[in-house]
Design a protein around this motif. Structure first.
Motif, PDB file in Angstrom:
ATOM      1  N   GLN A   4       0.859  -1.186   0.000  1.00 38.31           N
ATOM      2  CA  GLN A   4       0.000   0.000   0.000  1.00 38.31           C
ATOM      3  C   GLN A   4       0.890   1.229   0.000  1.00 38.31           C
ATOM      4  O   GLN A   4       1.820   1.334   0.804  1.00 38.31           O
ATOM      5  N   LEU A   5       0.588   2.150  -0.923  1.00 35.21           N
ATOM      6  CA  LEU A   5       1.369   3.371  -1.055  1.00 35.21           C
ATOM      7  C   LEU A   5       0.436   4.571  -1.149  1.00 35.21           C
ATOM      8  O   LEU A   5      -0.605   4.503  -1.807  1.00 35.21           O
ATOM      9  N   THR A   6       0.834   5.661  -0.533  1.00 33.79           N
ATOM     10  CA  THR A   6       0.082   6.907  -0.636  1.00 33.79           C
ATOM     11  C   THR A   6       0.705   7.747  -1.745  1.00 33.79           C
ATOM     12  O   THR A   6       1.921   7.970  -1.758  1.00 33.79           O
ATOM     13  N   VAL A   7      -0.148   8.217  -2.660  1.00 33.13           N
ATOM     14  CA  VAL A   7       0.295   9.018  -3.798  1.00 33.13           C
ATOM     15  C   VAL A   7      -0.511  10.325  -3.768  1.00 33.13           C
ATOM     16  O   VAL A   7      -1.613  10.397  -4.331  1.00 33.13           O
ATOM     17  N   PRO A   8       0.023  11.367  -3.095  1.00 34.14           N
ATOM     18  CA  PRO A   8      -0.741  12.599  -2.889  1.00 34.14           C
ATOM     19  C   PRO A   8      -1.227  13.267  -4.175  1.00 34.14           C
ATOM     20  O   PRO A   8      -2.295  13.871  -4.197  1.00 34.14           O
ATOM     21  N   GLY A   9      -0.470  13.156  -5.260  1.00 34.17           N
ATOM     22  CA  GLY A   9      -0.848  13.827  -6.505  1.00 34.17           C
ATOM     23  C   GLY A   9      -1.830  13.051  -7.367  1.00 34.17           C
ATOM     24  O   GLY A   9      -2.183  13.492  -8.459  1.00 34.17           O
ATOM     25  N   GLY A  14      -7.436   9.285 -14.665  1.00 32.76           N
ATOM     26  CA  GLY A  14      -6.317   9.374 -15.597  1.00 32.76           C
ATOM     27  C   GLY A  14      -4.994   9.113 -14.894  1.00 32.76           C
ATOM     28  O   GLY A  14      -4.117   8.426 -15.431  1.00 32.76           O
ATOM     29  N   CYS A  15      -4.852   9.658 -13.688  1.00 32.62           N
ATOM     30  CA  CYS A  15      -3.646   9.411 -12.880  1.00 32.62           C
ATOM     31  C   CYS A  15      -3.527   7.920 -12.567  1.00 32.62           C
ATOM     32  O   CYS A  15      -2.452   7.332 -12.709  1.00 32.62           O
ATOM     33  N   VAL A  16      -4.615   7.349 -12.139  1.00 27.74           N
ATOM     34  CA  VAL A  16      -4.629   5.916 -11.797  1.00 27.74           C
ATOM     35  C   VAL A  16      -4.251   5.086 -13.019  1.00 27.74           C
ATOM     36  O   VAL A  16      -3.430   4.165 -12.922  1.00 27.74           O
ATOM     37  N   ASN A  17      -4.807   5.429 -14.173  1.00 27.80           N
ATOM     38  CA  ASN A  17      -4.512   4.679 -15.391  1.00 27.80           C
ATOM     39  C   ASN A  17      -3.039   4.794 -15.773  1.00 27.80           C
ATOM     40  O   ASN A  17      -2.429   3.814 -16.196  1.00 27.80           O
ATOM     41  N   SER A  18      -2.462   5.994 -15.626  1.00 26.76           N
ATOM     42  CA  SER A  18      -1.046   6.194 -15.948  1.00 26.76           C
ATOM     43  C   SER A  18      -0.156   5.350 -15.035  1.00 26.76           C
ATOM     44  O   SER A  18       0.768   4.679 -15.502  1.00 26.76           O
ATOM     45  N   GLU A  33      -5.310  -1.438  -7.257  1.00 28.15           N
ATOM     46  CA  GLU A  33      -6.578  -0.840  -6.826  1.00 28.15           C
ATOM     47  C   GLU A  33      -6.265   0.534  -6.255  1.00 28.15           C
ATOM     48  O   GLU A  33      -5.265   0.715  -5.558  1.00 28.15           O
ATOM     49  N   ALA A  34      -7.123   1.496  -6.558  1.00 25.82           N
ATOM     50  CA  ALA A  34      -6.888   2.862  -6.090  1.00 25.82           C
ATOM     51  C   ALA A  34      -8.086   3.371  -5.304  1.00 25.82           C
ATOM     52  O   ALA A  34      -9.232   3.105  -5.647  1.00 25.82           O
ATOM     53  N   ASN A  35      -7.788   4.119  -4.260  1.00 24.94           N
ATOM     54  CA  ASN A  35      -8.795   4.858  -3.506  1.00 24.94           C
ATOM     55  C   ASN A  35      -8.428   6.328  -3.657  1.00 24.94           C
ATOM     56  O   ASN A  35      -7.496   6.818  -3.006  1.00 24.94           O
ATOM     57  N   LEU A  36      -9.131   7.022  -4.570  1.00 25.92           N
ATOM     58  CA  LEU A  36      -8.800   8.417  -4.851  1.00 25.92           C
ATOM     59  C   LEU A  36      -9.048   9.324  -3.654  1.00 25.92           C
ATOM     60  O   LEU A  36      -8.319  10.295  -3.457  1.00 25.92           O
ATOM     61  N   ASP A  37     -10.059   9.035  -2.863  1.00 23.73           N
ATOM     62  CA  ASP A  37     -10.344   9.875  -1.693  1.00 23.73           C
ATOM     63  C   ASP A  37      -9.186   9.862  -0.700  1.00 23.73           C
ATOM     64  O   ASP A  37      -8.854  10.886  -0.115  1.00 23.73           O
ATOM     65  N   ARG A  38      -8.588   8.707  -0.520  1.00 28.17           N
ATOM     66  CA  ARG A  38      -7.482   8.563   0.441  1.00 28.17           C
ATOM     67  C   ARG A  38      -6.113   8.673  -0.227  1.00 28.17           C
ATOM     68  O   ARG A  38      -5.090   8.609   0.439  1.00 28.17           O
ATOM     69  N   LYS A  39      -6.108   8.790  -1.581  1.00 27.52           N
ATOM     70  CA  LYS A  39      -4.860   8.846  -2.367  1.00 27.52           C
ATOM     71  C   LYS A  39      -4.013   7.600  -2.122  1.00 27.52           C
ATOM     72  O   LYS A  39      -2.793   7.654  -2.030  1.00 27.52           O
TER      73      LYS A  39
END
Length: 65
Positions: A4-9, A14-18, A33-39
């Motif tokens: 699990q990694l936090t990615v603030p940006g 589109g970010c998730v796909n990249s 898997e991405a959780n955009l709310d929690r980054k």
């Protein structure tokens, strides 16, 4: 291995796909898997450890904390 990694940006799909595309270049069988709310990214891969994943995401232009 699950990482699990936090990615603030990471702001949108589109970010998730990249990021997913870059990870899958190194491990086509990786599950991302991405959780955009929690980054938060959850990555399941048998080929890469956390330092490698961080390097890939950073090279794609995203900060990892």
């Amino acid at each position: 291995m699950n990482v699990q990694l936090t990615v603030p940006g990471m702001m949108c799909d589109g970010c998730v796909n990249s990021i997913t595309s870059e990870i899958k270049t190194h491990d086509p069988n990786a599950k991302v898997e991405a959780n955009l709310d929690r980054k938060l990214l959850t990555i399941e891969t048998a080929k890469m450890a956390e330092p490698e994943l961080k390097a890939i995401i950073t090279a794609a232009g995203y900060e990892v904390t």
